[in-house]
Write an enzyme that holds these catalytic residues in place. Structure first.
Site, PDB file in Angstrom:
ATOM      1  N   HIS A  98     -19.094   7.740 -28.714  1.00 29.98           N
ATOM      2  CA  HIS A  98     -18.360   8.226 -29.880  1.00 29.98           C
ATOM      3  C   HIS A  98     -17.106   8.977 -29.425  1.00 29.98           C
ATOM      4  O   HIS A  98     -17.139   9.710 -28.442  1.00 29.98           O
ATOM      5  CB  HIS A  98     -19.244   9.131 -30.742  1.00 29.98           C
ATOM      6  CG  HIS A  98     -18.658   9.340 -32.103  1.00 29.98           C
ATOM      7  ND1 HIS A  98     -17.638  10.231 -32.321  1.00 29.98           N
ATOM      8  CD2 HIS A  98     -18.897   8.736 -33.288  1.00 29.98           C
ATOM      9  CE1 HIS A  98     -17.290  10.183 -33.604  1.00 29.98           C
ATOM     10  NE2 HIS A  98     -18.037   9.273 -34.207  1.00 29.98           N
ATOM     11  N   GLU A 170     -14.172   2.117 -34.257  1.00 26.58           N
ATOM     12  CA  GLU A 170     -13.758   3.320 -34.976  1.00 26.58           C
ATOM     13  C   GLU A 170     -12.377   3.757 -34.488  1.00 26.58           C
ATOM     14  O   GLU A 170     -12.281   4.461 -33.466  1.00 26.58           O
ATOM     15  CB  GLU A 170     -14.754   4.458 -34.726  1.00 26.58           C
ATOM     16  CG  GLU A 170     -16.165   4.167 -35.205  1.00 26.58           C
ATOM     17  CD  GLU A 170     -16.935   5.451 -35.496  1.00 26.58           C
ATOM     18  OE1 GLU A 170     -17.396   5.603 -36.621  1.00 26.58           O
ATOM     19  OE2 GLU A 170     -17.044   6.308 -34.598  1.00 26.58           O
TER      20      GLU A 170
HETATM   21  P1  13P Z   1     -16.022   9.760 -41.008  1.00 28.55           P
HETATM   22  O1  13P Z   1     -16.762   8.742 -41.844  1.00 28.55           O
HETATM   23  O2  13P Z   1     -16.316  11.169 -41.395  1.00 28.55           O
HETATM   24  O3  13P Z   1     -14.585   9.437 -40.894  1.00 28.55           O
HETATM   25  O4  13P Z   1     -16.631   9.621 -39.521  1.00 28.55           O
HETATM   26  C1  13P Z   1     -16.727   8.383 -38.960  1.00 28.55           C
HETATM   27  C2  13P Z   1     -17.502   8.495 -37.713  1.00 28.55           C
HETATM   28  O5  13P Z   1     -17.072   9.148 -36.788  1.00 28.55           O
HETATM   29  C3  13P Z   1     -18.812   7.858 -37.648  1.00 28.55           C
HETATM   30  O6  13P Z   1     -19.308   7.861 -36.357  1.00 28.55           O
END
Ligand code: 13P
Length: 252
Positions: A98, A170
Site C-alpha cells: 500500500h 491505486e
Molecule cells: P480512499 O478510498 O480513502 O481514497 O482510500 C483508498 C485506499 O487507499 C484503499 O487502500
C-alpha cells in the site's frame, strides 16, 4: 468470468466494538439480499481485531485480510507482526505494497519482494497495490513506474504462484483526496497491467488475474468505475468505514 471483488481497507480506523458490529451487520445484509454468489467481499480490519473478525465470519462467504506482514518469521522487531502469527489465527489474505506503507514506513520494492516471498511461503493470497504519484503521471512516467513496480516484485515469481495475487491499481494522487482518476485513465492503465501479465505469463493468467481500482471510490461513483472494462472491483478506504456507504458500493 472473473468475479467482482470488493475490499474494505479500514487502515487505522474502527475500534473493537465498531469492527465487530460492522461485520455482524454486513453479514446480515449479505444473507438477506443473497449477494453471496455474485461478489467476493473482503474486510481488512486492524491487527488487534483480526482474530475476532475471523471468528465472526466463519461459515460465511465474507473474507478477512490483514493490512501487512513482516518479512521475517520472528525475532527482535518491536511492533511487527509475522506471517506465521497471522496463519496461527486462521488469516489467509494480506494486503501488501500500500502506498501509505511506502510513504510512512519506507517500504521499497526490495522490501516488498521479501514480504511477498514470506507471504507465499505461508500460502497467503496477496492483494498487491501498485500506483504512481501525481508528478510521475504529469511527467508521463506512470506506465513505466507501474511496469517497474511489477518487475521488481511479483514478476520475479514463477507462474505457479500467480493465482495467489489480486492486483489493486491505486494512483497515489487519488487516495483520500476525493479525486478519482478519469474513467479513460483507469481503463488505459488496467488494460496495460493486463497486457503486462499477458506478456510475462501468457493469455490464461492475464485473463484470470483480478485487477481492482482504488482511490476515492464512494457510494456515488462506484457504479461508473466498476463498469469500466478490465476493472474487477475496488479497494476502498474512507467510504468503506460507514456501513450504509459500503453497502451501496457492494450493490453497485
Ligand atoms: P480512499 O478510498 O480513502 O481514497 O482510500 C483508498 C485506499 O487507499 C484503499 O487502500
Amino acid at each position: 468470468m472473473r468475479k467482482k471483488i470488493i475490499i474494505a481497507n479500514w487502515k487505522m480506523n474502527h475500534d473493537f466494538y465498531e469492527t465487530t458490529s460492522f461485520i455482524r451487520n454486513l453479514l446480515k445484509f449479505i444473507f438477506e439480499r443473497k449477494i453471496y454468489h455474485k461478489k467476493k467481499i473482503i474486510i481488512s480490519p486492524s491487527f488487534p481485531f483480526l482474530h475476532i473478525s475471523n471468528q465472526i465470519i466463519q461459515g460465511t462467504t465474507l473474507n478477512i485480510a490483514a493490512q501487512n506482514i513482516h518479512y521475517m518469521d520472528n525475532g527482535s522487531y518491536t511492533g511487527e507482526v509475522s506471517a506465521s502469527m497471522l496463519k496461527s489465527i486462521g488469516i489467509q489474505k494480506i494486503i501488501l505494497g500500500h502506498s501509505e506503507r511506502k510513504k510512512y514506513f519506507i517500504e521499497t520494492n526490495d522490501i516488498l519482494f521479501k514480504k511477498i516471498q514470506k507471504g507465499l511461503q505461508y500460502n497467503f493470497d496477496i492483494i498487491f497495490c501498485i500506483g504512481e504519484t501525481l508528478i510521475e503521471r504529469e511527467t508521463k512516467k506512470h506506465f513505466l513506474i507501474i511496469k517497474k513496480q511489477l518487475e521488481e516484485t511479483i514478476f520475479k515469481f514463477s507462474l505457479k504462484y500467480i493465482h495467489h495475487f489480486i492486483i489493486a491499481y491505486e494512483p497515489i494522487w487519488a487516495i483520500g483526496t476525493g479525486n478519482t482518476a478519469y474513467p479513460e485513465e483507469i481503463k488505459k492503465m488496467h488494460e496495460y497491467i493486463r497486457f503486462l501479465f499477458k506478456k510475462k505469463y501468457g493469455e490464461n493468467i492475464s485473463n484470470n488475474i483480478s485487477i481492482l481500482y482504488g482511490g476515492s471510490i464512494n457510494d456515488i461513483n462506484a457504479k461508473n468505475i466498476f463498469s469500466i472494462n478490465n476493472v474487477d472491483g475496488g479497494l476502498i478506504g474512507n467510504a468503506s468505514l460507514k456501513i450504509e456507504k459500503f453497502l451501496t458500493i457492494i450493490q453497485s
